[in-house]
Enzyme design. Structure first.
Site, PDB file in Angstrom:
ATOM      1  N   ASP A 112      -6.817  -4.384   5.208  1.00  0.00           N
ATOM      2  CA  ASP A 112      -5.395  -4.550   5.488  1.00  0.00           C
ATOM      3  C   ASP A 112      -4.556  -3.568   4.669  1.00  0.00           C
ATOM      4  OD1 ASP A 112      -3.128  -6.200   6.613  1.00  0.00           O
ATOM      5  OD2 ASP A 112      -2.766  -6.514   4.469  1.00  0.00           O
ATOM      6  N   GLU A 161      -6.373  -0.267   8.110  1.00  0.00           N
ATOM      7  CA  GLU A 161      -5.016  -0.300   8.657  1.00  0.00           C
ATOM      8  C   GLU A 161      -4.174   0.583   7.741  1.00  0.00           C
ATOM      9  OE1 GLU A 161      -1.173  -3.202   9.474  1.00  0.00           O
ATOM     10  OE2 GLU A 161      -2.557  -3.614   7.841  1.00  0.00           O
TER      11      GLU A 161
END
Length: 604
Positions: free
Chosen positions: A249, A286
């Site tokens: 993330d 990401e």
């Protein structure tokens, strides 16, 4: 059993029992002479025994490396003996090239919201043509329901989902169906409720700041142990739970001025573990940096991650489908088909260009000859792109089935690794809204206020009366997939369309060919049609609402290109491999007349 903990500033540390063993004497821990700041103790224990660590006589705190927190964040840890689990299915692994991912949230994939209930629905994904399930975070967070990005124990598994054994049963069931499993992990911050890491040591630093406060300490004093904490955690997920990959993330919030960068160190460790285990493992980042170094090989100065999400493709496709131009969509909305064509052939839209949303130039060129296109993930919808909208409305809430079919054709026939968001394959009408279950009233109110500020910034103020309350249990309930929908139209037809496209992707090598020389795009911005060439294949979409498109399949750049497998000449030698709402062929003049909001895949 050996108990260890890093507590460099503590003068004394004790192991304290809890649960069934509460009341037993504490076990004094001793300094580990060869490992500065570490404490250890040998004590008899078995799977399920609950415990915590007391620092300098204070209250018991959960083990930072606890694999299970049966009472939730802040509660005692429980011993997990990973070797006790009985795996049923041998698993050779499944690599990223040629993959098709499916993002799934355990808490809303089924009404029960558990690993076991989700596992019972995995056959649907195997039949669909998915290769890997990409789970949203499963680490413990406050309450029962939430997205999972405010987790507080990176090594543990959320108990209401089913705990560590529940996750293993899910992974084992997936592997039994030939599905790989990817897990979303959050290394860039921890949730504010139940986070006791700062009491153990310098896990965070004020040297850098993130949107969530102090940054994880990757380069300040004490960072060597913090890096080891995150590295060991990542390897544990891949080894002990037999996962196939990790989605990292917001890696742009992992601030590290050291050498090597933490991400390069992590990718090296994962590659080494893959060699030890004898099966492929991969990391998907990401990142909003549009930095080619993220996926460039470490030997060439990159970080060596195996793939990254490509929001530029999403933004271009979204604006082409919806016409929206607020916020970060503004740059893409000026000429959405041109933006889409640029991403399909070059990967990034912002590759050193000016970004009005950021107020400056952004990104760098990506050389798809060096970085194969499968290292970029392409998608029309994700948890972020839906859930960060004020109403959590999916594309199906505002688009016709025909435009949803066009979106599917572009995602699943693009040169990238495709990813669907759960329910997208049948045009689910259930929203995906932001929901939390914070027990701290002040924190709950802060979350409500924060979301409202975000929504207002995206010019959704006109919907303020309808904005969902993240803390209302009904918000989560609205997001649970309705599994009766696939049996009724137009959902049945959309599901069949996705199955057809995924089958073509697996059967036709040109659709997974990463060579950028074999991909080309033509489009007409005003007429709203786009033609994607993948070697000898053609994917045509007409996004116009009520105008038939005249798409010149002949003369699309294929003539004389036999060296890369193309069929030279016009459309007469092509056949319709798939079409929405029905298959059609170009005329004798080589022009494909495509009805409004329709798509077709052609091949020789």
């Amino acid at each position: 059993m050996l108990f260890e903990v890093w507590a460099p500033h503590a003068g004394r540390v004790a192991l304290q029992w809890a649960g069934d063993r509460a009341g037993e004497p504490d076990v004094a821990m001793e300094r580990a002479g060869e490992r500065a700041g570490w404490w250890r103790a040998e004590a008899p224990a078995r799977d399920g025994d609950r415990y915590g660590f007391r620092l300098d006589g204070g209250p018991a705190l959960p083990d930072p490396r606890a694999a299970r927190l049966p009472e939730g964040p802040g509660g005692p840890g429980a011993v997990v003996e990973h070797d006790r689990f009985g795996w049923r299915h041998p698993w050779p692994g499944r690599p990223l090239p040629g993959a098709a991912l499916y993002e799934l949230h355990i808490g809303t994939y089924t009404p029960e919201g558990t690993f076991d209930a989700a596992a019972a629905r995995l056959r649907h994904l195997a039949d669909l043509g998915i290769t890997h399930v990409s789970l949203m975070p499963v680490c413990p967070f406050p309450g029962s329901h939430g997205w999972g990005y405010d987790g507080v124990a990176p090594w543990a598994v959320h108990e209401p989902y089913g705990g560590p054994d529940g996750l293993k049963r899910f992974v084992d069931a997936a592997h039994g169906l030939g599905l790989g499993v990817v897990l979303d992990v959050v290394h860039n911050h921890l949730g504010p409720s139940g986070n006791h890491l700062p009491e153990f040591g310098p896990y965070f630093t004020d040297t850098h700041r993130t949107p969530w406060g102090a940054a994880v300490n990757l380069d300040a004093p004490g960072s060597e142990e913090v890096r080891g904490y995150l590295l060991d955690c990542a390897l544990s997920w891949l080894r002990d739970y037999r996962l196939d990959g990790l989605r990292l993330d917001a890696v742009h919030a992992l601030h590290d001025d050291g050498t090597p960068h933490f991400l390069a160190e992590l990718s090296a460790a994962v590659d080494a573990l893959a060699g030890q285990l004898g099966r492929p493992l991969f990391l998907v980042a990401e990142s909003d940096l549009n930095d080619p170094r993220t996926t460039v090989r470490r030997a060439d100065g990159g970080q060596g991650l195996h793939a990254q999400w490509n929001d530029d493709f999403h933004h271009a496709l979204h604006t082409a489908l919806t016409g929206e131009s607020q916020g970060y969509y503004a740059d893409f909305a000026e000429a959405p088909l041109a933006a889409l064509a640029k991403t399909l052939t070059g990967g990034f839209f912002h590759d050193g260009t000016y970004s009005s949303f950021r107020g400056g130039t952004h990104g760098a060129p990506l050389d798809l000859r060096v970085t194969p296109a499968y290292r970029l993930l392409a998608y029309a919808q994700t948890h972020d792109q839906i859930g960060n909208r004020a109403l959590g409305d999916r594309l199906a809430a505002g688009l016709s089935p025909g435009l949803l079919a066009c979106a599917a054709a572009l995602v699943l026939c693009a040169p990238f690794t495709p990813m669907l968001f759960m329910g997208e394959e049948w045009g689910a009408t259930t929203p995906w809204q932001y929901f939390t279950d914070h027990t701290d009233p002040e924190l709950a109110e802060a979350v409500r206020a924060g979301r409202r500020r975000e929504f207002a910034a995206h010019e959704w103020a006109g919907h303020a009366d309808d904005w969902p309350d993240p803390q209302d249990p009904a918000t989560r309930d609205r997001c649970v997939l309705d599994w009766s929908e696939p049996a009724v139209e137009p959902h049945t037809a959309l599901l069949a369309w996705h199955r057809t496209l995924l089958a073509l992707r697996h059967e036709l090598p040109p659709l997974t060919d990463p060579d950028p020389r074999h991909t080309a795009v033509r489009y007409d911005e005003r007429a709203r049609w786009l033609l994607l060439r993948r070697g000898p294949l053609r994917v045509a979409v007409n996004l116009a609402r009520d105008t038939t498109a005249a798409v010149p399949v002949a003369g699309d750049g294929a003539e004389g290109a036999g060296a890369d497998g193309d069929a030279p000449g016009g459309g007469a030698r092509l056949q319709a491999l798939a079409g929405w709402p029905g298959a059609r062929l170009p005329g004798a003049d080589g022009v494909l007349r495509l009805p409004p909001e329709s798509a077709v895949v052609l091949g020789p």
